[in-house]
Design a protein around this motif. Structure first.
Motif, PDB file in Angstrom:
ATOM      1  N   LYS A 193       0.833  -1.205   0.000  1.00  0.00           N
ATOM      2  CA  LYS A 193       0.000   0.000   0.000  1.00  0.00           C
ATOM      3  C   LYS A 193       0.868   1.255   0.000  1.00  0.00           C
ATOM      4  CE  LYS A 193      -4.210   1.608   2.215  1.00  0.00           C
ATOM      5  NZ  LYS A 193      -5.173   1.358   3.276  1.00  0.00           N
ATOM      6  N   GLU A 194       1.928   1.238   0.777  1.00  0.00           N
ATOM      7  CA  GLU A 194       2.845   2.376   0.821  1.00  0.00           C
ATOM      8  C   GLU A 194       3.584   2.531  -0.510  1.00  0.00           C
ATOM      9  OE1 GLU A 194       2.994   4.624   3.266  1.00  0.00           O
ATOM     10  OE2 GLU A 194       1.361   3.481   4.171  1.00  0.00           O
ATOM     11  N   GLN A 214       2.403   1.727  -3.410  1.00  0.00           N
ATOM     12  CA  GLN A 214       1.431   2.279  -4.343  1.00  0.00           C
ATOM     13  C   GLN A 214       1.314   3.793  -4.183  1.00  0.00           C
ATOM     14  OE1 GLN A 214       1.232  -0.215  -6.497  1.00  0.00           O
ATOM     15  NE2 GLN A 214      -0.969  -0.060  -6.700  1.00  0.00           N
ATOM     16  N   LYS A 215       1.323   4.271  -2.949  1.00  0.00           N
ATOM     17  CA  LYS A 215       1.217   5.711  -2.694  1.00  0.00           C
ATOM     18  C   LYS A 215       2.420   6.443  -3.284  1.00  0.00           C
ATOM     19  CE  LYS A 215      -1.555   5.581   1.505  1.00  0.00           C
ATOM     20  NZ  LYS A 215      -1.576   5.833   2.947  1.00  0.00           N
ATOM     21  N   GLU A 216       3.610   5.913  -3.028  1.00  0.00           N
ATOM     22  CA  GLU A 216       4.825   6.554  -3.531  1.00  0.00           C
ATOM     23  C   GLU A 216       4.900   6.494  -5.055  1.00  0.00           C
ATOM     24  OE1 GLU A 216       6.954   8.381  -1.746  1.00  0.00           O
ATOM     25  OE2 GLU A 216       5.616   7.980  -0.055  1.00  0.00           O
ATOM     26  N   LYS A 262       2.627   9.091  -6.577  1.00  0.00           N
ATOM     27  CA  LYS A 262       3.226  10.434  -6.566  1.00  0.00           C
ATOM     28  C   LYS A 262       4.219  10.579  -7.711  1.00  0.00           C
ATOM     29  CE  LYS A 262       2.895  10.899  -1.558  1.00  0.00           C
ATOM     30  NZ  LYS A 262       3.684  10.904  -0.304  1.00  0.00           N
TER      31      LYS A 262
END
Length: 79
Positions: free
Chosen positions: A57-58, A60-62, A65
């Motif tokens: 999940k982390e 995917q966030k990065e 961005k």
């Protein structure tokens, strides 16, 4: 004694008439959107190894961005 009459059964609900707001067809995607999605997935796959040890999940966030600022993003290429 004669058996007493029970409660009368409720009438089955009637089907609604075909009036009202009609919904259009669903599930259609433009070729442009499908191409952009494929490009994003390819970008994510290529850059996933830059974030070892991070939860998915982390990552995917990065990656999201990075994708938004990327030149490979079709939205950025047009601008």
């Amino acid at each position: 004694m004669a058996p007493t009459a029970g409660r009368p059964k409720a009438a089955a609900p009637k089907a609604k008439a075909a009036g009202g707001v009609k919904k259009g067809p669903t599930g259609r995607k433009s070729k442009k959107a499908s191409g952009a999605m494929a490009a994003m997935q390819k970008y994510f796959k290529e850059h996933r190894d830059e974030f070892p040890g991070m939860a998915f999940k982390e990552q995917q966030k990065e990656l999201g961005k990075m994708w938004k600022a990327s030149d490979e993003n079709p939205k950025n290429a047009a601008a």
